[in-house]
Structures are given as structure tokens and as C-alpha cells.
Scaffold this active site. Structure first.
Site: not given
Ligand code: AMP
Ligand code: TRP
Length: 327
Positions: A110, A192, A195
Site C-alpha cells: 500500500k 488477486k 475490491k
């Protein structure tokens, strides 16, 4: 057993979240004491638009209920409505080493993606997550594979605290599904399904319409071999088989046999239809819950009260152990 898990209200709940997390929660809530939270304090580590964060919190809560999480069986609540999370997080942060936090893959990841906003919360995120879990004497934490490292840190913190101050916390175990622990992007099967992916075709939301679901599966990236078989070397088709199996209940081996001789095109349509059918009642219930905000708020409030009652007992015990005067 006591079960705890959470999900951040960012982006939309994807079929990756559903297969990797929510589907297991539904089974666990039948036989255990479960708490499931909307982790909105965790979501703040990335910049949010306040009005959108609020709306998404309602929406995620409605999606929990629409999936079948049941407030009669489980405690469902919004993290920020239970102040003990922040209280314990501070205390735990004083038994956590910065080096441990800097090693976390999610922090590194992140930080790379939000170079202009590497805030302290991004670093201490796993401490808050440990607080979530340890507040409730949790035995088992059902999560996808990406959260395993955070769970290991939670265990280390619990053990360290217990050694320093005497037996206080239950040391939780992770519960990671064997199949479906990592559903990958429909556009890049090596990554992956996330979202927050900006590519609309990469993810399928659990409240997407049947048409949209069909379109996304038809466009899913696969390789050129055109044989319906699961293998590490063919992540695209393997991902589709995993998704198909999760929503149909049919094993991967059996699906391979049934689709033998068929091409990717046919299989993509079958996966799309299976997922769209399985999610159609979720979509309907979701719309009904969203139309009644007062009812959503009532359930949220009831959940927060129940969670807070349990959490305050843990906090009282912790404060005593560490030498805070009683209030
Ligand atoms: P998050 O999307 O990071 O809030 O994750 C919520 C839950 O879903 C966590 O338990 C994750 O491990 C799980 N999860 C997220 N993405 C996936 C995925 N692509 N495959 C399987 N599980 C996932
Ligand atoms: N960090 C988790 C994720 O991104 C969400 C989460 C917050 C969580 N608190 C938790 C998961 C407690 C399990 C237990 O997926």
C-alpha cells in the site's frame, strides 16, 4: 468457539471476498458465536470521501444481511461504533515493534500504491486488526490468504502481552479456506481479485446484475489451450474452475469431467450463468435492505451494543493488568 472477522468498506464486495471469506462465515455462524464487522477505521488508512464512506458502510452492511449473515445468530456491527477498538489498539501499539510493522507485505504494497499518503495508520493497521480480534477472546479468524501475516502478528502480540502481564488474551488461530483462498482478477489471473481494482472487468461484485456478470465472464482472460483443466501453469482457467466450483457446489474434478471436449467460450458462459443465478437472491434482498435505512440502523445499533458489552470486559481486564487506575 468464538469467531471474528471483518471487511473494509472500500470498493465493492467481490466474489473473491465472498468465496474467500463471507461464504465460510455463513457456515461458521450456524454452530459458533460469531462477530462480523465493517472495518471502517481500517478503511481510513487510504483517503476516503466522507459521504462515500458513509454510504458504502450502509451498503456493505446491507450486503452482509443479503448474503445471509443473520443478526439473530451473529453480532454484526460497524467498527467505529465500538470505541474499545481504538482503546486497545493504543495499548497494543506499545508492545509492537516498528520493525515488525515495516515488514508487513500489505504495508509495503500500500505504501508503493499511495506514495503521497504513507500515513502512520497504514503502518499501525495490523495493530488495530489485532485489537479487533483480541477484544473478543477470539478462537478462530476466517480470512483469505492475504491476511495470514496479520494474523501471525496478532498471535505474537497476544503471546507477548500474556508473557509480560499475565494471562489475558486468547491466542487466535487463522482459518483459511483450502480452495478459493485467493480468487484472482478476471483480467490478470496472476493478481488477486481486489475490491479496489480500477478495471471494471477485473472483478465481479456480488450485487452486479446478471447481464454485467455474463459480460465480465465472457471477457475473462484465459490462455490459448482451450481445455477445461485445472493446473498451476494455467491460472486463468483454474481461477474460473475455482469460482465455478464455489458457486455450484460441484467439485473441480467433476466439473473438469463434465466439460471435457468443450471450449473456453462454453465454459465461460456456464460459469457466468452459475454465478448470476446464485447471486440473484442476494441482489434482491440487498435492494430491500437498502430501501429501509431505519431498519439497517436499528440492526447496526443492536450489534454495536452487544459487541461493546463484550469488549468492555476485556478492556477492564487489560487496564488492570497494565497498571491503569480504575475508572
Ligand atoms: P478486504 O477486501 O481486504 O477487505 O478483505 C476482506 C476479506 O476477503 C479478507 O478475509 C480477505 O482475505 C478476503 N479476500 C479479499 N480478496 C480476496 C480474494 N481475491 N480471494 C479470496 N479472498 C479474498
Ligand atoms: N484487514 C482485513 C482485510 O483487509 C479486514 C479486517 C479488519 C479483519 N479487522 C479484521 C479481518 C479482524 C479479520 C479480523 O481483509
Amino acid at each position: 468457539m468464538r469467531i471474528y472477522s471483518g471487511i473494509q468498506p472500500t470498493g465493492c464486495i467481490t466474489i473473491g471476498n465472498y468465496i474467500g471469506a463471507v461464504k465460510n462465515w455463513l457456515e461458521l455462524q450456524e454452530e459458533n458465536e460469531c462477530l462480523f464487522a465493517i472495518a471502517n477505521q481500517h478503511a481510513m488508512t487510504v483517503r476516503q470521501v466522507p459521504q462515500e464512506l458513509r454510504e458504502r458502510t450502509y451498503s456493505f452492511f446491507a450486503q452482509f444481511l443479503a448474503c445471509g449473515l443473520d443478526p439473530e445468530k451473529s453480532i454484526l456491527y460497524v467498527q467505529s461504533n465500538v470505541p474499545q477498538h481504538s482503546e486497545l489498539a493504543w495499548i497494543l501499539s506499545c508492545t509492537t515493534y516498528i520493525g515488525e510493522l515495516e515488514r508487513m507485505t500489505q504495508f509495503k504494497d500500500k505504501s508503493r500504491k499511495n506514495e503521497d499518503n504513507i500515513n502512520a495508520g497504514l503502518l499501525t493497521y495490523p495493530v488495530l486488526m489485532a485489537a479487533d480480534i483480541l477484544l473478543f477472546k477470539t478462537d478462530l479468524v476466517p480470512v483469505g490468504k492475504d491476511q495470514k501475516q496479520h494474523l501471525e502478528l496478532t498471535r505474537d502480540l497476544a503471546i507477548r502481552f500474556n508473557n509480560r502481564y499475565g494471562d489475558t488474551f486468547v491466542v487466535p488461530e487463522p482459518y483459511i479456506p483450502k480452495q478459493g483462498a485467493k480468487i484472482t482478477s478476471l483480467q490478470n489471473p496472476l493478481e488477486k481479485m481486489s475490491k479496489s481494482d480500477k478495471d471494471q472487468n477485473a472483478t465481479v461484485s456480488i450485487i452486479d446484475s446478471a447481464d454485467v456478470i455474463m459480460k465480465k465472464f465472457k471477457r475473462a482472460v484465459t490462455d490459448s489451450e482451450n481445455r477445461i483443466a485445472f493446473s498451476e501453469e494455467k491460472p486463468g482457467i483454474s481461477n474460473l474452475l475455482t469460482i465455478y466450483s464455489a458457486f455450484s457446489g460441484e467439485s473441480i474434478e467433476s466439473a473438469e469431467r463434465r466439460f471435457e471436449g468443450k471450449g473456453y467460450g462454453d465454459f465461460k458462459i456456464a460459469v457466468g450463468e452459475t454465478v448470476a443465478d446464485a447471486l440473484s437472491p442476494v441482489r434482491e434482498k440487498y435492494a430491500a435492505y437498502m430501501a429501509d435505512k431505519a431498519e439497517l440502523e436499528r440492526i447496526m445499533k443492536e450489534g454495536a451494543e452487544k459487541a461493546s458489552r463484550i469488549a468492555s470486559r476485556t478492556i477492564a481486564k487489560v487496564k488492570k493488568k497494565i497498571g491503569f487506575v480504575s475508572d
